[in-house]
Design a protein around this motif. Structure first.
Motif, PDB file in Angstrom:
ATOM      1  N   PRO A 123       2.014  -0.424  13.501  1.00 26.36           N
ATOM      2  CA  PRO A 123       1.266  -1.637  13.129  1.00 26.36           C
ATOM      3  C   PRO A 123      -0.204  -1.379  12.850  1.00 26.36           C
ATOM      4  CG  PRO A 123       1.631  -1.586  15.491  1.00 26.36           C
ATOM      5  CD  PRO A 123       2.394  -0.418  14.928  1.00 26.36           C
ATOM      6  N   LEU A 124      -0.712  -0.208  13.222  1.00 29.39           N
ATOM      7  CA  LEU A 124      -2.137   0.093  13.031  1.00 29.39           C
ATOM      8  C   LEU A 124      -2.414   0.842  11.737  1.00 29.39           C
ATOM      9  CD1 LEU A 124      -3.022   1.182  16.690  1.00 29.39           C
ATOM     10  CD2 LEU A 124      -3.183  -1.092  15.646  1.00 29.39           C
ATOM     11  N   ARG A 125      -1.390   1.144  10.958  1.00 27.16           N
ATOM     12  CA  ARG A 125      -1.597   1.875   9.707  1.00 27.16           C
ATOM     13  C   ARG A 125      -2.445   1.032   8.758  1.00 27.16           C
ATOM     14  NH1 ARG A 125       1.677   5.841   6.752  1.00 27.16           N
ATOM     15  NH2 ARG A 125       1.018   5.817   4.566  1.00 27.16           N
ATOM     16  N   PRO A 126      -3.528   1.589   8.205  1.00 32.53           N
ATOM     17  CA  PRO A 126      -4.352   0.829   7.247  1.00 32.53           C
ATOM     18  C   PRO A 126      -3.562   0.509   5.985  1.00 32.53           C
ATOM     19  CG  PRO A 126      -5.508   2.790   8.043  1.00 32.53           C
ATOM     20  CD  PRO A 126      -4.084   2.929   8.476  1.00 32.53           C
ATOM     21  N   ARG A 127      -3.602  -0.739   5.569  1.00 32.12           N
ATOM     22  CA  ARG A 127      -2.912  -1.161   4.351  1.00 32.12           C
ATOM     23  C   ARG A 127      -3.905  -1.989   3.526  1.00 32.12           C
ATOM     24  NH1 ARG A 127       2.647  -0.205   4.605  1.00 32.12           N
ATOM     25  NH2 ARG A 127       3.307   0.521   6.677  1.00 32.12           N
ATOM     26  N   PRO A 128      -4.650  -1.321   2.657  1.00 32.80           N
ATOM     27  CA  PRO A 128      -5.732  -2.005   1.944  1.00 32.80           C
ATOM     28  C   PRO A 128      -5.271  -3.026   0.907  1.00 32.80           C
ATOM     29  CG  PRO A 128      -5.504   0.260   1.179  1.00 32.80           C
ATOM     30  CD  PRO A 128      -4.626   0.121   2.375  1.00 32.80           C
ATOM     31  N   GLY A 183       2.932   3.003   1.445  1.00 25.01           N
ATOM     32  CA  GLY A 183       2.182   3.043   2.685  1.00 25.01           C
ATOM     33  C   GLY A 183       0.842   2.339   2.619  1.00 25.01           C
ATOM     34  N   SER A 184       0.454   1.879   1.406  1.00 27.37           N
ATOM     35  CA  SER A 184      -0.870   1.274   1.237  1.00 27.37           C
ATOM     36  C   SER A 184      -0.850  -0.241   1.208  1.00 27.37           C
ATOM     37  CB  SER A 184      -1.505   1.783  -0.067  1.00 27.37           C
ATOM     38  OG  SER A 184      -0.808   1.270  -1.195  1.00 27.37           O
ATOM     39  N   ALA A 185       0.334  -0.858   1.295  1.00 27.43           N
ATOM     40  CA  ALA A 185       0.419  -2.307   1.102  1.00 27.43           C
ATOM     41  C   ALA A 185       1.300  -2.964   2.154  1.00 27.43           C
ATOM     42  CB  ALA A 185       0.955  -2.615  -0.296  1.00 27.43           C
ATOM     43  N   THR A 186       1.112  -4.258   2.307  1.00 28.40           N
ATOM     44  CA  THR A 186       1.945  -5.055   3.208  1.00 28.40           C
ATOM     45  C   THR A 186       3.262  -5.427   2.555  1.00 28.40           C
ATOM     46  OG1 THR A 186      -0.005  -5.971   4.312  1.00 28.40           O
ATOM     47  CG2 THR A 186       2.049  -7.193   4.547  1.00 28.40           C
ATOM     48  N   PHE A 187       3.220  -5.768   1.252  1.00 32.14           N
ATOM     49  CA  PHE A 187       4.410  -6.158   0.504  1.00 32.14           C
ATOM     50  C   PHE A 187       4.655  -5.182  -0.638  1.00 32.14           C
ATOM     51  CE2 PHE A 187       2.704 -10.125   2.279  1.00 32.14           C
ATOM     52  CZ  PHE A 187       3.832 -10.652   2.910  1.00 32.14           C
ATOM     53  N   GLY A 212       7.415   0.904   6.173  1.00 31.11           N
ATOM     54  CA  GLY A 212       6.868  -0.256   6.868  1.00 31.11           C
ATOM     55  C   GLY A 212       6.320  -1.310   5.939  1.00 31.11           C
ATOM     56  N   CYS A 213       6.752  -1.292   4.676  1.00 29.63           N
ATOM     57  CA  CYS A 213       6.281  -2.249   3.681  1.00 29.63           C
ATOM     58  C   CYS A 213       7.384  -3.273   3.444  1.00 29.63           C
ATOM     59  CB  CYS A 213       5.948  -1.511   2.375  1.00 29.63           C
ATOM     60  SG  CYS A 213       5.131  -2.529   1.138  1.00 29.63           S
TER      61      CYS A 213
END
Length: 407
Positions: free
Chosen positions: A271-276, A332-336, A357-358
């Motif tokens: 949950p702490l992975r940065p997702r800009p 790995g860079s996004a929520t969706f 995790g997206c």
């Protein structure tokens, strides 16, 4: 969203498996006692793997020698030296990966005797291939198998075990349509066998759907949003007389394969992975402009391009040096992660996104209905494909409305 790990098939195992060759019983096997269902003596079913050379097409090794191959020869090379998560895995390699694991596994030991087996796997052309190659394989299989057909090569197939025999197809189910010996409209006991593919069958043909006013192709409706249509065309997986009897769906082979030896937190549980970015679309638009299952792709990509918190990454672009390995960074860079249809409605990227995790965003019900035994309910966002094709939906507004804690 209850994200589950997408198929990783496990890569780490001891170097020496002491594999014993399965007994050669010939075609007239002596009667054997069938293991009762539910009597598993390990943490997973024990599987007897048939060796049918006429249906084996992997060029690097025979079935007996497959287990000796290193992971790179089966899963593909790693994308980064010293890191095993991302690999250049062929998306059609699911059967080959499963067989490799079954032959090597110490946790789920392969059954070498029929009386020890919970399931019986029949490898059928496991080398990854495109649809034209499937047509050629199917066209020649009756001559290759001889007058006794496939049943003569399966000495442990009988009325007691037919429903425990399994065929794996690393493509959509229509790709092996001409393989009538074992896949589509089979005869005899093979009607009762289980078939596994990337796509489901419907109980209505494309012409029948069109008569109902639903534009459709071989893989169902082009725009598949209607719950009532879904209920009306759902097939019965228990039926022996369907075109593809006892067909169930399974995930595509993912590009990501986490080793059991790794101790770091996996991407899907970090949950702490940065997702800009709020969203990302990892795919190509131009090459799918004429595909009827890809009608939501252009509008979704265009709205992503116009949004500052959405990123489009084209893996086929000439200036993209990581065409086979860019999914890890993108997802790995996004929520969706946007997963509109392409040449088929079903998406390998859905499982890649889950593993990173997206949260997958799908357009229509096709991907929302596959692999329900594996993909947890609520693990993706399902949007109306028609809304995007007809210009009624604002993609990013909908995803931003889900709040900062959507994951």
């Amino acid at each position: 969203y209850g994200l589950a790990a997408a198929p990783n098939y496990g890569l780490a195992a001891a170097p020496d498996y002491g594999l014993a060759a399965a007994p050669d019983y010939g075609f007239a096997a002596a009667p054997f006692r069938v293991k009762p269902l539910g009597a598993a003596d390990t943490s997973c079913p024990r599987v007897y793997v048939y060796d049918v050379p006429e249906l084996w097409d992997f060029p690097l090794a025979s079935l007996r020698d497959l287990a000796t191959l290193p992971a790179d020869e089966v899963f593909g090379e790693t994308c980064a030296k010293g890191r095993s998560l991302a690999r250049k895995t062929n998306q059609y390699a699911m059967p080959l990966l499963v067989i490799w694991r079954l032959l090597r596994s110490t946790r789920c030991p392969r059954a070498l005797r029929p009386e020890d087996a919970d399931l019986f796997l029949v490898p059928t052309y496991p080398n990854p291939k495109q649809q034209p190659d499937w047509r050629r394989k199917c066209a020649g299989e009756r001559a290759a198998l001889g007058p006794g057909g496939l049943e003569s090569k399966l000495p442990f197939l009988d009325a007691r075990t037919a429903h425990r025999h399994v065929f794996l197809l690393g493509k959509g189910h229509m790709s092996a349509l001409p393989c009538e010996t074992w896949w589509s409209r089979p005869a005899g006991l093979l009607k009762r066998a289980v078939r596994v593919a990337y796509s489901p069958q419907f109980n209505a043909t494309k012409d029948e759907l069109r008569e109902r006013g639903v534009p459709a192709g071989p893989l169902g409706p082009f725009l598949y949003d209607d719950v009532d249509v879904s209920a009306a065309i759902a097939s019965d997986p228990e039926a022996d007389d369907s075109a593809f009897p006892h067909l169930v769906t399974a995930p595509y082979a993912s590009s990501f394969h986490r080793s059991v030896a790794e101790t770091a937190r996996p991407p899907w549980a970090d949950p702490l992975r940065p997702r800009p970015f709020r969203a990302v679309f990892y795919g190509n638009v131009a090459s799918h402009e004429t595909h009827p299952y890809a009608r939501a792709r252009g509008p979704a990509a265009a709205q992503c391009i116009d949004a500052p918190d959405c990123k489009v990454v084209d893996p086929t672009a000439r200036n993209n040096a990581s065409a086979l390995c860019g999914a890890e960074a993108a997802y790995g860079s996004a929520t969706f992660c946007l997963q509109p249809g392409g040449d088929t409605p079903y998406r390998k990227g859905l499982y890649d996104a889950l593993l990173m995790g997206c949260i997958p965003v799908v357009f229509g019900r096709h991907n929302a209905e596959v692999s329900p035994w594996f993909v947890p309910s609520g693990s993706m966002v399902v949007l109306s494909a028609a809304d995007f094709v007809e210009g009624r939906a604002r993609l990013m507004d909908r995803l931003r409305a889900r709040g900062p804690r959507a994951r």
